[in-house]
Design a protein around this motif. Structure first.
Motif, short mmCIF file in Angstrom:
data_model
loop_
_atom_site.label_atom_id
_atom_site.label_comp_id
_atom_site.label_asym_id
_atom_site.label_seq_id
_atom_site.Cartn_x
_atom_site.Cartn_y
_atom_site.Cartn_z
N ALA A 1 135.81 59.64 82.83
CA ALA A 1 135.89 61.04 82.39
C ALA A 1 135.05 61.98 83.27
O ALA A 1 135.47 63.10 83.55
CB ALA A 1 135.45 61.16 80.94
N SER A 2 133.91 61.53 83.74
CA SER A 2 133.05 62.40 84.55
C SER A 2 133.54 62.54 85.98
O SER A 2 133.02 63.36 86.74
CB SER A 2 131.61 61.86 84.55
OG SER A 2 131.57 60.59 85.20
N LEU A 3 134.56 61.75 86.38
CA LEU A 3 135.06 61.77 87.75
C LEU A 3 136.45 62.38 87.88
O LEU A 3 137.05 62.36 88.95
CB LEU A 3 135.09 60.34 88.30
CG LEU A 3 133.75 59.62 88.35
CD1 LEU A 3 133.94 58.18 88.78
CD2 LEU A 3 132.78 60.34 89.26
N VAL A 4 136.96 62.97 86.80
CA VAL A 4 138.31 63.54 86.80
C VAL A 4 138.36 64.78 87.69
O VAL A 4 137.48 65.64 87.64
CB VAL A 4 138.74 63.90 85.36
CG1 VAL A 4 140.02 64.72 85.35
CG2 VAL A 4 138.92 62.64 84.55
N CYS A 5 139.37 64.86 88.52
CA CYS A 5 139.60 66.03 89.37
C CYS A 5 139.93 67.21 88.47
O CYS A 5 140.90 67.16 87.70
CB CYS A 5 140.75 65.74 90.34
SG CYS A 5 141.29 67.18 91.27
N THR A 6 139.15 68.25 88.57
CA THR A 6 139.37 69.41 87.70
C THR A 6 140.68 70.12 88.02
O THR A 6 141.32 70.67 87.12
CB THR A 6 138.19 70.40 87.79
OG1 THR A 6 137.99 70.77 89.16
CG2 THR A 6 136.92 69.79 87.24
N ASP A 7 141.11 70.09 89.28
CA ASP A 7 142.37 70.73 89.65
C ASP A 7 143.56 69.97 89.07
O ASP A 7 144.49 70.57 88.55
CB ASP A 7 142.49 70.86 91.16
CG ASP A 7 141.49 71.84 91.75
OD1 ASP A 7 141.07 72.78 91.02
OD2 ASP A 7 141.12 71.68 92.92
N CYS A 8 143.55 68.64 89.18
CA CYS A 8 144.62 67.83 88.59
C CYS A 8 144.65 68.03 87.07
O CYS A 8 145.71 68.18 86.48
CB CYS A 8 144.43 66.35 88.92
SG CYS A 8 144.83 65.90 90.62
N ASN A 9 143.48 68.03 86.47
CA ASN A 9 143.40 68.20 85.02
C ASN A 9 143.95 69.55 84.60
O ASN A 9 144.67 69.65 83.60
CB ASN A 9 141.94 68.04 84.56
CG ASN A 9 141.84 67.83 83.07
OD1 ASN A 9 142.56 67.03 82.50
ND2 ASN A 9 140.94 68.56 82.44
N ALA A 10 143.65 70.60 85.36
CA ALA A 10 144.16 71.94 85.03
C ALA A 10 145.68 71.98 85.11
O ALA A 10 146.33 72.61 84.26
CB ALA A 10 143.55 72.96 85.98
N VAL A 11 146.26 71.31 86.09
CA VAL A 11 147.73 71.29 86.20
C VAL A 11 148.33 70.58 85.00
O VAL A 11 149.33 71.03 84.43
CB VAL A 11 148.16 70.60 87.52
CG1 VAL A 11 149.67 70.36 87.54
CG2 VAL A 11 147.74 71.43 88.72
N ILE A 12 147.75 69.48 84.60
CA ILE A 12 148.29 68.71 83.46
C ILE A 12 148.16 69.49 82.16
O ILE A 12 149.05 69.45 81.32
CB ILE A 12 147.61 67.34 83.36
CG1 ILE A 12 148.10 66.45 84.50
CG2 ILE A 12 147.86 66.68 82.01
CD1 ILE A 12 147.47 65.10 84.57
N GLU A 13 147.07 70.21 82.00
CA GLU A 13 146.85 70.92 80.74
C GLU A 13 147.64 72.22 80.63
O GLU A 13 147.66 72.82 79.56
CB GLU A 13 145.35 71.17 80.56
CG GLU A 13 144.63 69.88 80.29
CD GLU A 13 143.20 70.07 79.83
OE1 GLU A 13 142.77 71.23 79.67
OE2 GLU A 13 142.54 69.06 79.63
N THR A 14 148.32 72.65 81.70
CA THR A 14 149.10 73.89 81.58
C THR A 14 150.53 73.59 81.23
O THR A 14 151.05 72.57 81.31
CB THR A 14 149.08 74.70 82.90
OG1 THR A 14 149.55 73.90 83.96
CG2 THR A 14 147.73 75.24 83.16
#
Length: 92
Positions: free
Chosen positions: A79-92
């Protein structure tokens, strides 16, 4: 979700044992990314992550988000190593 979890690894540095022979190389995860599946496949990773990084040198995870409904798309231990950009794409 058709995304595949991939690991961006820290470039390993071989260590030497007392006898002077290389020890096993430790593979450490630097960042956890999501990538679309390759065209025509459900198991092969595409050429780029959702944030645009090349997946060629990345390691594919055995974690499948579709097998864990209601949980994050990534393995909890990373969880602490998740790419914030990838996560933002998935959450939109």
């Amino acid at each position: 979700m058709t995304e595949i979890v991939v690991y961006e690894l820290v470039k390993p540095a071989a260590t030497r044992s007392a006898s002077g022979t290389p020890d096993e190389v430790e593979r450490r995860v630097r960042r956890v990314h999501a990538a679309p599946a390759a065209p025509g496949s459900h198991t092969a990773v595409g050429p780029r992550t959702l944030c645009g990084k090349d997946t060629f040198a990345m390691e594919t995870s055995h974690w499948k988000p579709s097998d864990h409904p209601g949980e994050p798309w990534y393995p909890a231990e990373y969880a602490s190593l998740v790419c914030t950009d990838c996560n933002a794409v998935i959450e939109t």
